[in-house]
Design an enzyme around this catalytic site. Structure first.
Site, PDB file in Angstrom:
ATOM      1  N   ASP A  32       0.864  -1.186   0.000  1.00 32.51           N
ATOM      2  CA  ASP A  32       0.000   0.000   0.000  1.00 32.51           C
ATOM      3  C   ASP A  32       0.899   1.233   0.000  1.00 32.51           C
ATOM      4  OD1 ASP A  32      -3.227   0.201   1.191  1.00 32.51           O
ATOM      5  OD2 ASP A  32      -2.032   2.036   0.916  1.00 32.51           O
ATOM      6  N   ASN A  36      -4.121   6.748   1.800  1.00 24.41           N
ATOM      7  CA  ASN A  36      -5.460   6.909   2.386  1.00 24.41           C
ATOM      8  C   ASN A  36      -5.690   5.868   3.477  1.00 24.41           C
ATOM      9  OD1 ASN A  36      -8.047   7.979   2.621  1.00 24.41           O
ATOM     10  ND2 ASN A  36      -8.902   6.677   1.013  1.00 24.41           N
ATOM     11  N   SER A 126     -16.633  -2.161  -9.865  1.00 32.00           N
ATOM     12  CA  SER A 126     -17.701  -1.452  -9.163  1.00 32.00           C
ATOM     13  C   SER A 126     -19.009  -1.540  -9.934  1.00 32.00           C
ATOM     14  CB  SER A 126     -17.307   0.017  -9.029  1.00 32.00           C
ATOM     15  OG  SER A 126     -18.394   0.790  -8.601  1.00 32.00           O
ATOM     16  N   THR A 128     -20.701   0.785 -10.367  1.00 35.28           N
ATOM     17  CA  THR A 128     -20.786   2.046 -11.095  1.00 35.28           C
ATOM     18  C   THR A 128     -20.712   1.815 -12.608  1.00 35.28           C
ATOM     19  OG1 THR A 128     -19.988   4.318 -11.033  1.00 35.28           O
ATOM     20  CG2 THR A 128     -18.311   2.642 -11.093  1.00 35.28           C
ATOM     21  N   TYR A 151     -13.680   8.575 -11.922  1.00 29.37           N
ATOM     22  CA  TYR A 151     -13.495   7.369 -11.103  1.00 29.37           C
ATOM     23  C   TYR A 151     -14.186   6.174 -11.764  1.00 29.37           C
ATOM     24  CZ  TYR A 151     -14.911   3.837  -7.781  1.00 29.37           C
ATOM     25  OH  TYR A 151     -15.181   2.629  -7.204  1.00 29.37           O
ATOM     26  N   LYS A 155     -12.798   2.439 -13.751  1.00 29.60           N
ATOM     27  CA  LYS A 155     -13.201   1.035 -13.540  1.00 29.60           C
ATOM     28  C   LYS A 155     -13.584   0.384 -14.873  1.00 29.60           C
ATOM     29  CE  LYS A 155     -12.463   0.927  -9.160  1.00 29.60           C
ATOM     30  NZ  LYS A 155     -11.257   0.235  -8.679  1.00 29.60           N
ATOM     31  N   ASN A 201     -19.624   9.026   1.849  1.00 30.18           N
ATOM     32  CA  ASN A 201     -20.560   7.900   1.779  1.00 30.18           C
ATOM     33  C   ASN A 201     -21.536   7.918   2.946  1.00 30.18           C
ATOM     34  OD1 ASN A 201     -17.731   6.387   0.555  1.00 30.18           O
ATOM     35  ND2 ASN A 201     -19.583   6.479  -0.660  1.00 30.18           N
ATOM     36  N   ARG A 297     -28.124  14.814  -4.949  1.00 30.91           N
ATOM     37  CA  ARG A 297     -26.686  15.015  -5.125  1.00 30.91           C
ATOM     38  C   ARG A 297     -26.370  14.764  -6.604  1.00 30.91           C
ATOM     39  NH1 ARG A 297     -22.593  11.229  -1.681  1.00 30.91           N
ATOM     40  NH2 ARG A 297     -23.417   9.638  -3.078  1.00 30.91           N
ATOM     41  N   PRO A 298     -25.692  15.718  -7.265  1.00 34.45           N
ATOM     42  CA  PRO A 298     -25.421  15.529  -8.700  1.00 34.45           C
ATOM     43  C   PRO A 298     -24.675  14.218  -8.950  1.00 34.45           C
ATOM     44  CG  PRO A 298     -24.713  17.718  -7.970  1.00 34.45           C
ATOM     45  CD  PRO A 298     -25.114  16.959  -6.734  1.00 34.45           C
ATOM     46  N   GLY A 299     -25.048  13.536 -10.020  1.00 36.49           N
ATOM     47  CA  GLY A 299     -24.337  12.309 -10.400  1.00 36.49           C
ATOM     48  C   GLY A 299     -24.914  11.043  -9.789  1.00 36.49           C
TER      49      GLY A 299
HETATM   50  N1  UFG Z   1     -26.346   9.865   0.737  1.00 38.81           N
HETATM   51  C1  UFG Z   1     -27.061  10.779   1.503  1.00 38.81           C
HETATM   52  N2  UFG Z   1     -26.359  11.543   2.379  1.00 38.81           N
HETATM   53  C2  UFG Z   1     -25.003  11.455   2.524  1.00 38.81           C
HETATM   54  C3  UFG Z   1     -24.297  10.519   1.753  1.00 38.81           C
HETATM   55  C4  UFG Z   1     -25.003   9.737   0.861  1.00 38.81           C
HETATM   56  O1  UFG Z   1     -28.263  10.894   1.384  1.00 38.81           O
HETATM   57  O2  UFG Z   1     -24.431  12.211   3.331  1.00 38.81           O
HETATM   58  C5  UFG Z   1     -27.101   9.022  -0.205  1.00 38.81           C
HETATM   59  C6  UFG Z   1     -26.595   9.182  -1.633  1.00 38.81           C
HETATM   60  O3  UFG Z   1     -27.203  10.291  -2.235  1.00 38.81           O
HETATM   61  C7  UFG Z   1     -27.008   7.839  -2.222  1.00 38.81           C
HETATM   62  C8  UFG Z   1     -26.859   6.861  -1.044  1.00 38.81           C
HETATM   63  O4  UFG Z   1     -26.873   7.683   0.126  1.00 38.81           O
HETATM   64  O5  UFG Z   1     -28.338   7.873  -2.602  1.00 38.81           O
HETATM   65  C9  UFG Z   1     -25.564   6.093  -1.071  1.00 38.81           C
HETATM   66  O6  UFG Z   1     -24.495   7.008  -1.233  1.00 38.81           O
HETATM   67  P1  UFG Z   1     -22.972   6.597  -1.017  1.00 38.81           P
HETATM   68  O7  UFG Z   1     -22.149   7.829  -1.262  1.00 38.81           O
HETATM   69  O8  UFG Z   1     -22.799   5.903   0.268  1.00 38.81           O
HETATM   70  O9  UFG Z   1     -22.733   5.514  -2.151  1.00 38.81           O
HETATM   71  P2  UFG Z   1     -22.885   5.649  -3.722  1.00 38.81           P
HETATM   72  O10 UFG Z   1     -23.931   4.674  -4.115  1.00 38.81           O
HETATM   73  O11 UFG Z   1     -23.026   7.031  -4.202  1.00 38.81           O
HETATM   74  O12 UFG Z   1     -21.406   5.254  -4.129  1.00 38.81           O
HETATM   75  C10 UFG Z   1     -21.015   3.942  -4.167  1.00 38.81           C
HETATM   76  C11 UFG Z   1     -19.511   3.817  -3.998  1.00 38.81           C
HETATM   77  C12 UFG Z   1     -18.792   4.413  -5.163  1.00 38.81           C
HETATM   78  C13 UFG Z   1     -19.360   3.922  -6.450  1.00 38.81           C
HETATM   79  C14 UFG Z   1     -20.837   4.174  -6.490  1.00 38.81           C
HETATM   80  C15 UFG Z   1     -21.517   3.702  -7.730  1.00 38.81           C
HETATM   81  O13 UFG Z   1     -19.079   4.465  -2.824  1.00 38.81           O
HETATM   82  O14 UFG Z   1     -17.442   4.033  -5.079  1.00 38.81           O
HETATM   83  O15 UFG Z   1     -21.418   3.459  -5.386  1.00 38.81           O
HETATM   84  O16 UFG Z   1     -21.406   2.333  -7.855  1.00 38.81           O
HETATM   85  F1  UFG Z   1     -18.816   4.576  -7.499  1.00 38.81           F
END
Ligand code: UFG
Length: 342
Positions: A32, A36, A126, A128, A151, A155, A201, A297-299
């Site tokens: 590693d 991080n 992922s 994703t 990101y 992948k 997350n 949240r965008p995206g």
């Molecule tokens: N969320 C909230 N509040 C927060 C954080 C997240 O409401 O403070 C919501 C997000 O909008 C989403 C859900 O919780 O609807 C899950 O969000 P995460 O950020 O925990 O996870 P994601 O699904 O966005 O992301 C994960 C992985 C990424 C990967 C992505 C898509 O962490 O590495 O899935 O596969 F890219």
């Protein structure tokens, strides 16, 4: 004892996988760059398994360092490659950082594999790659959607690079594991997820809010086309996820694969909304979580969960933990970590 290299082995999923490999008597080399994560993680692995893995601090994106590393360890039989950057938002701001690290690291490792006759690779991919799938649950056959972040693009490109290298070198075989949303921590609470700064997350944000580090959780988006209006994901216990890597390694080492490159979804097969996660966390922790409903949240995609049939049937693996025990493990880890690091 077969020697397995775990790149990114002090990271969140890597450390849990190192534990599961040591439980199965593999000799683990954790490598590693510590960008991080910290060396303390090795103490946790040692306390859990009774054995400290070998460790090297190395950046696989650096050509010469990578060559030196593989010259030093000639007996590696298989590699699990976790080492990569993973913050979606940061990748939008610093795309080159993501492409350079995630792709160069993989390419250097693939080159070293051919050069040193290391045949097997398990790659951290992922969900994703599916974007917002047209059909749910998302199966491995679902087409890639255009990536919504650099990101995510790393992948997709990484899977393509692996495919090309396997075609060029028939000795190689690989399994890409497409993770849904890993959460939770080892039952000992000695290793777990440790995001730097403000967590992106959901679950780390929840546990940090519950312990009082963050004021209030924001629920991103309440107008999705889902039963309660919040987004749906497939949250999987990191220990279940880690165990799947051992299944994948054994499938490769025992030459049980059907094609040189196989892909498996790692999820529970169940979709949960953000509000369901909050409610379940409140139930198991007994802590009332302060939260507010805000815009999307965008995206973010609306909803995604895994079709786990292939992983269940072909890999012989399935997720075992309930959402309750998974969230409780995340909470226990947060409490234990803060108690030790006050
Ligand atoms: N969320 C909230 N509040 C927060 C954080 C997240 O409401 O403070 C919501 C997000 O909008 C989403 C859900 O919780 O609807 C899950 O969000 P995460 O950020 O925990 O996870 P994601 O699904 O966005 O992301 C994960 C992985 C990424 C990967 C992505 C898509 O962490 O590495 O899935 O596969 F890219």
């Amino acid at each position: 004892m077969k020697q397995i290299l775990v790149t990114g082995g002090t990271g969140y999923i890597g450390s849990h996988t190192a534990v599961e490999l040591q439980h199965k008597s593999y000799e683990v080399i954790v490598a590693d760059n510590l960008s991080n994560s910290s060396l303390d993680v090795l103490d946790g692995i040692e306390q859990i398994t009774g054995k400290r893995p070998l460790f090297e601090q190395i950046d696989f994106a650096k050509d010469q360092a990578c060559r030196d590393f593989f010259a030093k360890y000639p007996n590696i039989e298989a590699i699990i490659h976790f080492a990569a950057y993973k913050a979606v938002g940061e990748s939008m701001e610093q795309p080159i950082k993501y492409y350079r690290n995630n792709l160069l690291g993989l390419m250097n490792i693939l080159e070293a594999m051919s050069h040193h006759g290391i045949k097997h690779l398990v790659f951290s991919s992922s969900a994703t790659v599916y974007g917002q799938p047209e059909l749910l649950p998302a199966s491995e056959k679902a087409p890639f959607q255009p990536a919504t972040s650099p990101y995510g693009n790393t992948k997709q490109i990484s899977e393509e690079i692996i495919q090309d290298c396997l075609q060029a070198d028939p000795q190689l075989s690989a399994i890409a594991l497409r993770y849904f949303n890993p959460i939770g921590a080892h039952a000992s609470a000695l290793i777990g997820e440790l995001p730097l700064g403000v967590p992106n997350n959901l679950v780390p944000f929840i546990t940090q809010t519950a312990i009082g580090i963050r004021g209030k959780l924001k629920v991103f988006g309440t107008d999705y086309n889902t039963p309660d209006g919040t987004a749906i994901r497939d949250y999987i216990h990191v220990v279940d996820l880690a165990k799947a890597h051992v299944y994948a390694i054994e499938r490769l080492l025992n030459n049980q694969f059907q094609t040189p490159f196989e892909f498996f979804n790692l999820g529970t097969g169940k979709g949960r909304s953000v509000l369901e996660i909050i409610q379940c966390f409140e139930r198991v922790s007994g802590v009332k979580l302060p939260y507010e409903l805000v815009g999307r949240r965008p995206g973010d995609v609306e909803q995604v969960w895994a079709d786990t049939e292939l992983a269940n049937r072909v890999l012989g693996w399935s997720a075992q933990s309930s959402l309750e025990e998974t969230l409780l493990s995340a909470w226990n880890w947060e409490k234990n970590y803060r108690a030790k690091n006050q």
